[in-house]
Design a protein around this motif. Structure first.
Motif, PDB file in Angstrom:
ATOM      1  N   TYR A 215       0.904  -1.250   0.083  1.00  8.34           N
ATOM      2  CA  TYR A 215       0.128  -0.079   0.045  1.00  8.34           C
ATOM      3  C   TYR A 215       0.793   1.227   0.105  1.00  8.34           C
ATOM      4  O   TYR A 215       0.352   2.249  -0.359  1.00  8.34           O
ATOM      5  N   LEU A 218      -0.056   4.530   3.728  1.00 10.75           N
ATOM      6  CA  LEU A 218      -1.666   4.093   4.144  1.00 10.75           C
ATOM      7  C   LEU A 218      -2.260   4.709   5.242  1.00 10.75           C
ATOM      8  O   LEU A 218      -1.889   4.923   5.955  1.00 10.75           O
ATOM      9  N   THR A 220      -6.018   4.210   7.225  1.00 13.58           N
ATOM     10  CA  THR A 220      -7.273   3.234   7.315  1.00 13.58           C
ATOM     11  C   THR A 220      -8.110   4.234   8.587  1.00 13.58           C
ATOM     12  O   THR A 220      -7.650   4.524   9.554  1.00 13.58           O
ATOM     13  N   GLU A 228     -15.325   0.265   6.994  1.00 11.60           N
ATOM     14  CA  GLU A 228     -13.926   0.794   7.307  1.00 11.60           C
ATOM     15  C   GLU A 228     -13.354   1.245   5.725  1.00 11.60           C
ATOM     16  O   GLU A 228     -13.767   0.557   4.637  1.00 11.60           O
ATOM     17  N   THR A 229     -12.498   2.318   5.731  1.00  7.46           N
ATOM     18  CA  THR A 229     -11.834   2.742   4.293  1.00  7.46           C
ATOM     19  C   THR A 229     -10.469   2.756   4.466  1.00  7.46           C
ATOM     20  O   THR A 229      -9.995   3.148   5.527  1.00  7.46           O
ATOM     21  N   LYS A 230      -9.840   2.548   3.312  1.00  9.94           N
ATOM     22  CA  LYS A 230      -8.365   2.666   3.180  1.00  9.94           C
ATOM     23  C   LYS A 230      -8.008   3.372   1.905  1.00  9.94           C
ATOM     24  O   LYS A 230      -8.396   3.578   0.945  1.00  9.94           O
ATOM     25  N   TYR A 231      -7.090   4.175   2.347  1.00 15.47           N
ATOM     26  CA  TYR A 231      -6.369   5.103   1.401  1.00 15.47           C
ATOM     27  C   TYR A 231      -5.011   4.887   1.129  1.00 15.47           C
ATOM     28  O   TYR A 231      -4.048   5.218   2.111  1.00 15.47           O
ATOM     29  N   GLY A 232      -4.482   4.296   0.082  1.00 14.44           N
ATOM     30  CA  GLY A 232      -3.143   3.882  -0.181  1.00 14.44           C
ATOM     31  C   GLY A 232      -2.302   4.545  -1.242  1.00 14.44           C
ATOM     32  O   GLY A 232      -2.746   5.292  -1.867  1.00 14.44           O
ATOM     33  N   GLU A 268     -10.083   1.636  -1.080  1.00 12.10           N
ATOM     34  CA  GLU A 268     -10.780   0.438  -0.527  1.00 12.10           C
ATOM     35  C   GLU A 268     -12.151   0.993   0.408  1.00 12.10           C
ATOM     36  O   GLU A 268     -11.941   1.549   1.294  1.00 12.10           O
TER      37      GLU A 268
END
Length: 284
Positions: A215, A218, A220, A228-232, A268
């Motif tokens: 990632y 990152l 989260t 839940e959200t993820k920013y990579g 995500e």
């Protein structure tokens, strides 16, 4: 005064004496005064009778008028009370509709932060109904409905974290480095320029802010209801672990760190630990 009398001879039509009567001299001397007094007395009697009759009629009319005035006063008080009640109801409905408008404005502000279209609700008061008291209930319904929408909107990751176009969708894809084989892509890639801000799509708490293999940089964020959200692949991280973030807060800057072929955001969405297609949440 009546003892002194005068003889009066009554003569017939042919001139012959007919009858002789004795009349008190007082009556003959003051007959004009007596006639005048009698006439005056009669006139006074008539005037008195007329006055009494008029006075009685005036009292009857006054009683009738007073009764009508009292009825009108009571009617006016009733109308004033009804008008005040109606005005109170109107004010209550107006306050309820203002609550609808203010709630809708807050929701639309959050929608714009997510890059979504604002909710259009012309005539927020709803359809016209015949009974006025139903307007207040209808307004309360809209207020509660919008409050529920706002609550769901705050806790669910609707919208886009970045305005760039999707270059890689969720699901299986070819390996972007070799062009061979298949790999599961657990999010979507949004193309952009390095340094562009990346926004949180929902209110929540940062659970991770650092470097993670694959990632890169990152962030989260944990949201309500198990989301839940993820920013990579961020070039920079703008938040810390444990920090509370609101809708539209900048969590980092777009970059190309980690397993990346160029500047883009890997985004995500997870629910109870299971990845979902983020594009389904791009529209509300």
């Amino acid at each position: 005064m009546l003892e002194k009398k005068t003889s009066v001879l009554i003569v017939s039509g042919d001139g012959n004496p007919n009858k002789k009567v004795q009349i008190p001299t007082f009556l003959l001397s003051y007959w004009k005064h007596l006639v005048f007094s009698f006439v005056a007395f009669m006139l006074l009697g008539v005037v008195g009778i007329v006055y009494l009759v008029n006075h009685r009629n005036e009292k009857l009319y006054a009683d009738v008028y007073l009764e009508k005035i009292d009825q009108l006063r009571k009617k006016n008080q009733q109308l004033s009370l009804e008008e005040a009640t109606n005005q109170t109801n109107i004010n209550d409905v107006r306050r309820s509709l203002n609550s609808v408008d203010s709630t809708l404005n807050r929701i639309n502000a959050k929608m714009r932060k997510r890059g979504l279209k604002a909710i259009a609700m012309n005539n927020a008061g709803g359809p016209v109904v015949e009974e006025e008291e139903n307007l207040e209930e209808l307004a309360k319904f809209y207020v509660n409905m919008l409050a529920d929408v706002e609550s769901r909107l705050d806790g669910a990751p609707f919208g886009r974290p970045h305005h760039g176009r999707v270059t890689s969708r969720y699901g299986y894809r070819r390996n972007p480095f070799t062009g061979r084989g298949r790999e599961m892509h657990s999010g979507v890639d949004l193309k952009g320029r390095t340094g562009e801000p990346i926004k949180s799509t929902a209110r929540g708490t940062v659970t991770f802010a650092g470097y993670q293999r694959g990632y890169g940089n990152l962030v989260t964020v944990r949201h309500a209801n198990g989301y839940e959200t993820k920013y990579g692949h961020l070039s920079r991280i703008r938040v810390k672990r444990g920090q509370r973030v609101d809708v539209g807060a900048t969590v980092g800057l777009l970059g190309s760190t980690g397993r990346s072929t160029g500047p883009h955001l890997h985004y995500e969405v997870l629910l109870s630990g299971r990845t979902l297609n983020p594009e389904k949440y791009f529209q509300f």
